[in-house]
Design an enzyme around this catalytic site. Structure first.
Site, short mmCIF file in Angstrom:
data_model
loop_
_atom_site.label_atom_id
_atom_site.label_comp_id
_atom_site.label_asym_id
_atom_site.label_seq_id
_atom_site.Cartn_x
_atom_site.Cartn_y
_atom_site.Cartn_z
N ASP A 127 22.27 7.81 23.54
CA ASP A 127 21.99 7.53 22.13
C ASP A 127 21.04 6.35 22.15
O ASP A 127 21.44 5.19 22.05
CB ASP A 127 23.29 7.21 21.39
CG ASP A 127 23.07 7.02 19.90
OD1 ASP A 127 21.95 7.28 19.43
OD2 ASP A 127 24.01 6.59 19.21
N CYS A 174 24.29 4.13 26.51
CA CYS A 174 23.98 3.06 25.54
C CYS A 174 25.14 2.98 24.55
O CYS A 174 25.01 3.42 23.41
CB CYS A 174 22.67 3.34 24.83
SG CYS A 174 21.29 3.79 25.91
N ALA A 175 26.26 2.44 24.97
CA ALA A 175 27.53 2.64 24.26
C ALA A 175 27.72 1.77 23.03
O ALA A 175 28.48 2.14 22.14
CB ALA A 175 28.70 2.43 25.22
N GLY A 176 27.10 0.59 22.96
CA GLY A 176 27.35 -0.30 21.83
C GLY A 176 26.90 0.28 20.51
O GLY A 176 25.91 1.01 20.47
N CYS A 209 18.71 8.13 16.20
CA CYS A 209 18.90 8.11 14.75
C CYS A 209 17.53 7.95 14.11
O CYS A 209 17.30 7.04 13.31
CB CYS A 209 19.84 6.99 14.35
SG CYS A 209 20.38 7.14 12.63
N GLU A 222 26.93 -0.72 28.50
CA GLU A 222 26.28 -1.50 27.44
C GLU A 222 25.60 -2.72 28.08
O GLU A 222 26.24 -3.47 28.80
CB GLU A 222 27.30 -1.93 26.40
CG GLU A 222 26.81 -2.95 25.39
CD GLU A 222 25.54 -2.53 24.67
OE1 GLU A 222 24.64 -3.39 24.53
OE2 GLU A 222 25.43 -1.36 24.26
N GLY A 242 30.10 1.23 19.96
CA GLY A 242 31.30 1.90 20.43
C GLY A 242 31.80 3.08 19.63
O GLY A 242 32.83 3.66 19.99
N GLY A 243 31.12 3.46 18.56
CA GLY A 243 31.62 4.55 17.74
C GLY A 243 31.66 5.88 18.47
O GLY A 243 32.71 6.54 18.53
N ASP A 274 21.96 -2.95 32.44
CA ASP A 274 20.82 -2.18 31.94
C ASP A 274 20.97 -0.73 32.35
O ASP A 274 21.13 -0.42 33.54
CB ASP A 274 19.53 -2.77 32.52
CG ASP A 274 18.28 -2.22 31.85
OD1 ASP A 274 18.26 -1.01 31.53
OD2 ASP A 274 17.32 -2.99 31.68
#
Length: 512
Positions: free
Chosen positions: A374, A303-305, A427, A328, A307-308, A355
């Protein structure tokens, strides 16, 4: 005797003229013709941010930088606008409780634009070191300029009532007669009651004392210091340190920056130094550092977006001769990931759009050595950075998200090779989004095993004293907290698959 002989001069309407001998009329600043009709730019920026959040469902942290540029604000003015906008959003619950005692009608019947102006005024009066006369005059001037003369009179009257008490006195008035502890905490610290309950449950579930809830809620209302990270092997903190940054105390190659405008740092423009919470930095470094046996060339950010973490992981992968696949599902966010990754050696990363749940069917010979999930979550751990989020989320959102989280961790476990390592992160300290998702995944996957996550985090932490929460499976998890670590409330669990895992068998599907 004439008026003039008594030293008085009146006009044709009978109103007394200025008694000075200069002949120059000297109206009071409070006279209608002299009232401020031009909005102060910093307050106007804050107002526009609140309006965008309310009308467009926008995110304050995305809207604010553009508004600051449009109005040419920097330095102290930009800092004032930021504190005013974020503070009014964070404190909305408390300020509305105060305003409801100063308005002669339900707040829901007020024009939303007027209510936002009142919230800005209340924050200046009760939480900022702004002289009362300036808070009143400037907020009324803002209302007059952007809403109208009539509404500005209401704003003036209401804020004068607000100014009669300080924050401590208003807190006592608002809490008077409120017996329920959760309700009291929600009002005093401006959090929805369900969020207070969820955070308190999270503290207990992760081995903390429930009494810490007041410290946690207070920490949510503090403006966070900007955290920077220099991408390993690429970036440097030298420029940031020259502009007043101080070395980070938790994560390597990090710094705290309070110098205001980041745009003056060329390393930020180049992307070699990035803004990233220290907790997120630790999670990425822990995944990259924990030892695994055998091949270590193929990494996946499911779930890369935006990108941090992907940029930090790709930098670490480049140093090790590995390649990161950054997945993403949304194309516009995938473009943000590509932008974040551009400073990194192009051979070390690849961005794919789709997906993440499709990895449930990945062939055995295409599985990955290291994976991070993440997962999309309620974001209850980042309320200090996303001030509007506490008022948008509902318990129903958590229930919907946990289904997605279950499906993503199942797909990631299917995509992980035996002996590899998976980082499941959110988070959010909400037990439903952290420990419950982990427990269910381990139950569905008999060969999955929780690692000593705290040891992995402490290996890469400069502080070296982060505690883990023991788990029945023998490993432990890590939960960071704003009031303890000055980070977002990030959750992390590191999982491996035993070498004899029968990956050919499909994982039991998540309950619908």
């Amino acid at each position: 005797m004439s008026n003039d002989s008594r030293g008085e001069r009146r006009n044709d309407a009978g109103r007394q003229r200025n008694r000075g001998g200069s002949g120059q009329r000297n109206f009071s600043a409070s006279a209608p013709s002299q009232r401020r009709r031009i909005a102060d730019p910093a307050r106007l920026v804050a107002y526009e941010v609140l309006r965008a959040v309310a009308e467009q469902d926008a995110y304050a942290n995305l809207v604010l930088p553009g508004r600051l540029r449009e109005h040419g604000l920097s330095g102290r003015d930009a800092g004032f606008a930021t504190e005013l906008a974020y503070g009014a959003l964070r404190g909305r619950g408390f300020y509305d409780a105060v305003l409801s005692r100063c308005v002669d009608r339900p707040l829901g019947k007020l024009d939303p634009a007027i209510l936002d102006a009142l919230r800005l005024g209340a924050h200046q009066l009760l939480a900022m070191r702004v002289p009362h006369h300036a808070a009143l005059d400037e907020t009324v001037g803002l209302a007059r300029a952007v809403i109208g003369a009539g509404p500005s009179g209401l704003v003036n009257a209401v804020l004068r009532k607000v100014s009669r008490n300080d924050a401590e006195a208003w807190t006592a008035l608002v809490l008077d007669g409120v017996e329920n502890e959760v309700s009291r905490l929600g009002l005093e610290y401006s959090h929805p009651e369900w969020v207070v309950r969820a955070l308190r449950q999270g503290l207990v579930a992760h081995g903390r004392d429930a009494a810490e809830i007041t410290e946690l809620l207070a920490a949510d209302n503090l403006a966070p210091v900007v955290n920077l990270v220099a991408l390993p092997g690429i970036g440097s903190l030298d420029e940031a340190l020259e502009h007043g940054a101080t070395p980070g105390e938790l994560s390597p190659d990090s710094a705290y920056y309070s110098g205001g405008d980041l745009s003056k740092l060329s390393s930020i423009h180049k992307g070699t130094t990035r803004v990233q919470d220290a907790g997120s930095q630790l999670l990425a470094r822990a995944l990259a550092t924990v030892e695994i046996e055998g091949r270590d060339t193929d990494w996946l950010d499911l779930c890369a977006g935006p990108g941090g973490k992907a940029a930090l992981l790709a930098s670490l992968a480049a140093q090790r001769g590995a390649e990161l696949t950054a997945n993403e599902p949304a194309e516009h966010r995938a473009e943000l990931v590509r932008k974040a990754l551009r400073p990194v050696d192009r051979d070390a990363w690849n961005v794919v759009v789709g997906d993440g749940r499709r990895y449930l069917g990945i062939p055995a010979d295409q599985r990955f050595d290291r994976i991070i999930v993440d997962a999309p979550c309620s974001g209850l751990g980042a309320l200090r950075r996303r001030p509007e989020a506490r008022w948008r989320k509902t318990p129903a959102d958590v229930a919907e998200l946990t289904t997605l989280q279950d499906e993503l961790i199942d797909a990631a476990l299917k995509a992980l090779r035996p002996g590899g390592v998976l980082a499941y992160a959110t988070c959010s300290p909400h037990p439903a989004e952290s420990l419950a998702v982990l427990d269910d995944a381990l139950r569905r996957t008999p060969h999955a095993r929780l690692l000593d996550t705290a040891a992995a985090v402490n290996t890469v932490s400069l502080e070296g004293g982060i505690e883990g929460t023991d788990h029945a499976s023998g490993g432990n998890t890590v939960q960071l907290w704003p009031h303890l670590h000055s980070t977002d409330a990030m959750f992390l669990a590191l999982i491996t698959l035993d070498a004899d895992a029968e990956q050919a068998e499909p994982i039991e599907q998540t309950k619908g």
